[in-house]
Design a protein around this motif. Structure first.
Motif, PDB file in Angstrom:
ATOM      1  N   VAL A 120      12.685  11.173   7.337  1.00  0.00           N
ATOM      2  CA  VAL A 120      12.631  10.147   8.379  1.00  0.00           C
ATOM      3  C   VAL A 120      12.278   8.827   7.717  1.00  0.00           C
ATOM      4  N   SER A 121      13.144   7.830   7.873  1.00  0.00           N
ATOM      5  CA  SER A 121      12.940   6.516   7.299  1.00  0.00           C
ATOM      6  C   SER A 121      12.513   5.543   8.394  1.00  0.00           C
ATOM      7  N   ILE A 122      11.489   4.742   8.103  1.00  0.00           N
ATOM      8  CA  ILE A 122      10.948   3.782   9.075  1.00  0.00           C
ATOM      9  C   ILE A 122      11.004   2.394   8.459  1.00  0.00           C
ATOM     10  N   LYS A 123      11.537   1.436   9.222  1.00  0.00           N
ATOM     11  CA  LYS A 123      11.688   0.078   8.726  1.00  0.00           C
ATOM     12  C   LYS A 123      10.828  -0.930   9.475  1.00  0.00           C
ATOM     13  N   ASP A 124      10.469  -0.651  10.714  1.00  0.00           N
ATOM     14  CA  ASP A 124       9.669  -1.593  11.497  1.00  0.00           C
ATOM     15  C   ASP A 124       8.249  -1.667  10.932  1.00  0.00           C
ATOM     16  N   PRO A 125       7.749  -2.858  10.574  1.00  0.00           N
ATOM     17  CA  PRO A 125       6.435  -2.962   9.915  1.00  0.00           C
ATOM     18  C   PRO A 125       5.288  -2.404  10.737  1.00  0.00           C
ATOM     19  N   TYR A 126       5.301  -2.587  12.047  1.00  0.00           N
ATOM     20  CA  TYR A 126       4.176  -2.143  12.871  1.00  0.00           C
ATOM     21  C   TYR A 126       4.186  -0.624  13.051  1.00  0.00           C
ATOM     22  N   ILE A 127       5.370  -0.043  13.125  1.00  0.00           N
ATOM     23  CA  ILE A 127       5.447   1.423  13.149  1.00  0.00           C
ATOM     24  C   ILE A 127       5.032   1.987  11.796  1.00  0.00           C
ATOM     25  N   ILE A 128       5.384   1.271  10.728  1.00  0.00           N
ATOM     26  CA  ILE A 128       4.988   1.694   9.386  1.00  0.00           C
ATOM     27  C   ILE A 128       3.474   1.716   9.259  1.00  0.00           C
ATOM     28  N   ARG A 129       2.834   0.660   9.727  1.00  0.00           N
ATOM     29  CA  ARG A 129       1.370   0.598   9.622  1.00  0.00           C
ATOM     30  C   ARG A 129       0.723   1.745  10.380  1.00  0.00           C
ATOM     31  N   GLU A 130       1.224   2.042  11.575  1.00  0.00           N
ATOM     32  CA  GLU A 130       0.676   3.154  12.359  1.00  0.00           C
ATOM     33  C   GLU A 130       0.906   4.475  11.655  1.00  0.00           C
ATOM     34  N   MET A 131       2.104   4.653  11.102  1.00  0.00           N
ATOM     35  CA  MET A 131       2.418   5.906  10.415  1.00  0.00           C
ATOM     36  C   MET A 131       1.528   6.116   9.196  1.00  0.00           C
ATOM     37  N   LEU A 132       1.303   5.051   8.412  1.00  0.00           N
ATOM     38  CA  LEU A 132       0.502   5.171   7.205  1.00  0.00           C
ATOM     39  C   LEU A 132      -0.965   5.433   7.501  1.00  0.00           C
ATOM     40  N   LEU A 133      -1.414   5.078   8.705  1.00  0.00           N
ATOM     41  CA  LEU A 133      -2.780   5.396   9.105  1.00  0.00           C
ATOM     42  C   LEU A 133      -2.925   6.840   9.550  1.00  0.00           C
ATOM     43  N   LYS A 134      -1.828   7.443   9.996  1.00  0.00           N
ATOM     44  CA  LYS A 134      -1.886   8.817  10.495  1.00  0.00           C
ATOM     45  C   LYS A 134      -1.407   9.838   9.472  1.00  0.00           C
ATOM     46  N   ALA A 135      -0.461   9.467   8.647  1.00  0.00           N
ATOM     47  CA  ALA A 135       0.088  10.389   7.646  1.00  0.00           C
ATOM     48  C   ALA A 135      -0.521  10.062   6.295  1.00  0.00           C
ATOM     49  N   ALA A 136      -1.362  10.936   5.789  1.00  0.00           N
ATOM     50  CA  ALA A 136      -2.062  10.669   4.525  1.00  0.00           C
ATOM     51  C   ALA A 136      -1.734  11.685   3.444  1.00  0.00           C
ATOM     52  N   ASP A 137      -0.902  12.675   3.750  1.00  0.00           N
ATOM     53  CA  ASP A 137      -0.566  13.707   2.765  1.00  0.00           C
ATOM     54  C   ASP A 137       0.699  13.329   2.011  1.00  0.00           C
ATOM     55  N   LYS A 138       0.916  14.055   0.928  1.00  0.00           N
ATOM     56  CA  LYS A 138       2.165  13.975   0.198  1.00  0.00           C
ATOM     57  C   LYS A 138       2.717  15.377   0.036  1.00  0.00           C
ATOM     58  N   PRO A 447      11.461   2.319   3.227  1.00  0.00           N
ATOM     59  CA  PRO A 447      12.277   1.605   2.234  1.00  0.00           C
ATOM     60  C   PRO A 447      11.640   0.258   1.906  1.00  0.00           C
ATOM     61  N   VAL A 448      10.742   0.263   0.932  1.00  0.00           N
ATOM     62  CA  VAL A 448       9.903  -0.899   0.661  1.00  0.00           C
ATOM     63  C   VAL A 448      10.740  -2.135   0.346  1.00  0.00           C
ATOM     64  N   GLN A 449      11.781  -1.967  -0.429  1.00  0.00           N
ATOM     65  CA  GLN A 449      12.601  -3.113  -0.812  1.00  0.00           C
ATOM     66  C   GLN A 449      13.271  -3.751   0.393  1.00  0.00           C
ATOM     67  N   LEU A 450      13.691  -2.941   1.348  1.00  0.00           N
ATOM     68  CA  LEU A 450      14.300  -3.489   2.560  1.00  0.00           C
ATOM     69  C   LEU A 450      13.270  -4.225   3.398  1.00  0.00           C
ATOM     70  N   VAL A 451      12.091  -3.634   3.545  1.00  0.00           N
ATOM     71  CA  VAL A 451      11.057  -4.230   4.387  1.00  0.00           C
ATOM     72  C   VAL A 451      10.568  -5.548   3.793  1.00  0.00           C
ATOM     73  N   GLN A 452      10.395  -5.591   2.462  1.00  0.00           N
ATOM     74  CA  GLN A 452       9.814  -6.771   1.831  1.00  0.00           C
ATOM     75  C   GLN A 452      10.834  -7.854   1.527  1.00  0.00           C
ATOM     76  N   MET A 453      12.094  -7.599   1.832  1.00  0.00           N
ATOM     77  CA  MET A 453      13.113  -8.631   1.680  1.00  0.00           C
ATOM     78  C   MET A 453      13.891  -8.826   2.969  1.00  0.00           C
ATOM     79  N   ASP A 454      13.268  -8.486   4.071  1.00  0.00           N
ATOM     80  CA  ASP A 454      13.893  -8.633   5.380  1.00  0.00           C
ATOM     81  C   ASP A 454      13.618 -10.044   5.910  1.00  0.00           C
ATOM     82  N   ASP A 455      14.674 -10.734   6.321  1.00  0.00           N
ATOM     83  CA  ASP A 455      14.517 -12.100   6.824  1.00  0.00           C
ATOM     84  C   ASP A 455      13.618 -12.161   8.045  1.00  0.00           C
ATOM     85  N   SER A 456      13.652 -11.130   8.873  1.00  0.00           N
ATOM     86  CA  SER A 456      12.828 -11.146  10.084  1.00  0.00           C
ATOM     87  C   SER A 456      11.342 -11.047   9.768  1.00  0.00           C
TER      88      SER A 456
END
Length: 579
Positions: A120-138, A447-456
């Protein structure tokens, strides 16, 4: 009597009758009894095994059906075959494939890598932040390359519960070092780097990647081992071995079965063993000098005598503080219950990951400075003004150098450590506020490269180098150059020496992810940023960094899968300033 109590068992009847028969009949009956019991036990085992296998498979089928049912609610492209999209995706086209999928299906996209592997790929920054707070495993296989090279480690386990305590200890130790010293990088490390640059410049130029690697290795070595690192005769061999292992680690970990039959694998394992022996050597040397310095401390309470005696053991600068300036001692003292192998794995892991990521960041900053000379000149002006205001000439107060810090942040934004930020929830489903439920065990990537180079997220100049985006006027939280290109008015708006401009906290932007975010974010983010900024403050104070003369016609970097590289040569020159 037989009719009232039932007929006796045929086997028992034969056994009773054997008493009146001969010895041979008795032995035959015993063999019959044992054979019958063995057959019954074997049949019972087969039934138990069949039931267990059936239950196991049934549980797998239920989990698979549950995974399919929950994944059906997540948008994504249909599977082209039973193998999913695994054959359509490669390292070269992964970012482009995800970019096209997000444009078509939205900010959350699913991809099947196989019938049981959901990504599952997530691009929206705010959904990413929520996901990273809840998903801590690898995923358990994520650290296979590390485990294969360095052995077990309690810092890089897939389960966050196993590494949480040690990560907190490491974070607190690094943060204490930021508060407890004038410069994040000790003067000995800076002097060592300067000396290496001067020796290399005697040959005419230096390789940008090699000098970045050495800078990162020196910083990490000084942080972990203290001053003993600079007197260690095997430091250069350690650096070479570490980089050789880093080059081949992912290749050997790509085998599903450890390739014992490959001669190259055993050569690789030999290198790993040598690295482990060298790690144990520097640890023992630090422990020995640590004991010597403490003996001197207790015998000589006078500070002057203490420093002079400590100098005979090569630990003078450490002894001044009364405690050697080495993170390694916290590792040795606080966790004595760890096995020697695991302790070495932790230390080699910090050197491995720290060197690779820090070297990449330093290399990218060097590239930006030589290709944007106007930024380099303004940072130098910022350094000189700060040094005039400083009470101590040797102190590098990078907190008063907003443009330098902004350059470090911008370089990190344009060159993330990897194309994907991967997380997983091994035990529980992820219920996001957007209404999407990600099943347990699914690989969640950003997709870090997409998120950090997104015009929006970053404005119309998102793909360009513009450190001014991290600067704003005092009292203003918005980025003053968010939608301004670097060649436009941004350069006129911001005067790096003007105290009315301050550095924005990049972590307030959910799209800033070069160091990760959430529960498993990089514990050394602040330390690395401050350390690299301090290093460049010292470098730019003494040197002007330029491209090699024959490379002056190619001053613009080339974009290669969002990793910027110099066109015709990575050779750069350090020119001494006329101070």
């Amino acid at each position: 009597m037989n009719s009232s109590h039932g007929a006796p068992n045929g086997l028992l009847t034969a056994l009773f009758r054997s008493g009146s028969g001969g010895c041979s009949d008795s032995r035959e009956c015993y063999r019959i009894v044992l054979r019958d019991l063995a057959a019954r036990e074997f049949n019972a085992f087969l039934w138990f095994f069949l039931i267990a296998i059936t239950a196991f498979l049934a549980n797998k089928v239920v989990k698979l059906l549950r995974l399919w049912a929950k994944a059906d609610c997540i948008p994504g492209p249909p599977c082209p075959s039973f193998h999913g999209h695994s054959k359509l995706i490669s390292k070269e086209n992964l970012t482009d494939f995800l970019s096209n999928s997000h444009e078509k299906y939205g900010s959350v996209v699913k991809l099947w890598l196989g019938p049981t592997q959901l990504l599952v790929s997530i691009k929206d920054p705010y959904i990413i932040r929520e996901m990273l707070l809840k998903a801590a495993d690898k995923l358990p296989m994520t650290g296979r390359a590390f485990h294969l090279a360095f052995g077990p480690s309690s810092l890089f386990a897939s389960s966050f519960h196993k590494v949480q305590k040690r990560r907190e200890i490491l974070r607190s130790e690094l943060n204490e070092r930021l508060l407890g010293r004038e410069n994040v990088i000790c003067s000995a490390a800076v002097d060592c780097i300067m000396e290496r640059i001067d020796r290399s410049m005697a040959k005419g130029s230096v390789d940008c990647r090699m000098v970045s690697q050495h800078m990162a290795f020196t910083i990490l070595g000084a942080t972990l081992f203290g001053n003993e690192f600079f007197t260690w005769s095997k430091a250069n061999v350690y650096e070479e071995l570490l980089m050789m292992i880093a080059k081949d680690a992912c290749f050997w970990a790509s085998y599903n079965v450890i390739p014992f039959w490959k001669r190259g694998f055993w050569k690789y394992q030999c290198l790993c063993t040598k690295l482990k022996c060298l790690t144990q050597d520097i640890i023992h040397q630090c422990k020995r000098n640590y004991k010597l310095s403490h003996c001197v401390h207790y015998k000589h309470s006078d500070e002057t005598a203490y420093v002079e005696t400590g100098a005979t053991y090569g630990v003078a600068s450490c002894a001044i503080l009364g405690m050697p300036d080495k993170f390694i001692f916290q590792e040795l003292k606080s966790h004595l219950h760890l096995r020697e192998e695991e302790r070495c794995g932790n230390i080699m892991g910090m050197m491995f990951h720290g060197c690779l990521t820090t070297a990449g960041l330093i290399n990218n900053i060097l590239v930006r400075l030589v290709t944007h000379r106007e930024i380099q000149n303004k940072i130098y002006s910022e350094i000189t003004v700060t040094q005039k205001d400083s009470m101590k000439q040797v102190e590098q107060n990078v907190d008063k150098m907003p443009l330098l810090l902004a350059t470090v942040y911008e370089s990190a934004r344009l060159l993330p450590a990897g194309p994907l930020l991967q997380r997983c929830s091994l035990d529980h489903d992820l219920n996001l506020k957007s209404g999407i439920t990600i099943p347990a065990g699914a690989v969640v990537v950003v997709p870090v490269q997409l998120v950090q180079m997104d015009d929006s997220n970053w404005g119309s100049d998102a793909s360009e180098f513009n450190p001014y985006r991290f600067l704003s006027k005092s009292g203003m939280k918005s980025h003053i150059t968010l939608n301004t290109s670097f060649s436009g008015a941004a350069e006129e708006l911001v005067d790096p020496v003007d105290s009315s401009f301050v550095l924005n906290d990049p972590n307030e932007n959910a799209a800033f992810l070069p160091f990760g975010s959430g529960m498993r974010a990089c514990v050394g983010q602040k330390f690395v940023i401050q350390g690299v900024a301090t290093l460049f403050a010292s470098l730019l104070e003494q040197y002007e960094i330029k491209l090699r003369p024959e490379a002056q016609n190619n001053q613009k970097p080339m974009k290669n899968n969002s990793v910027f590289q110099l066109l015709s040569g990575s050779e750069i020159v350090f020119v001494r300033r006329n101070c």
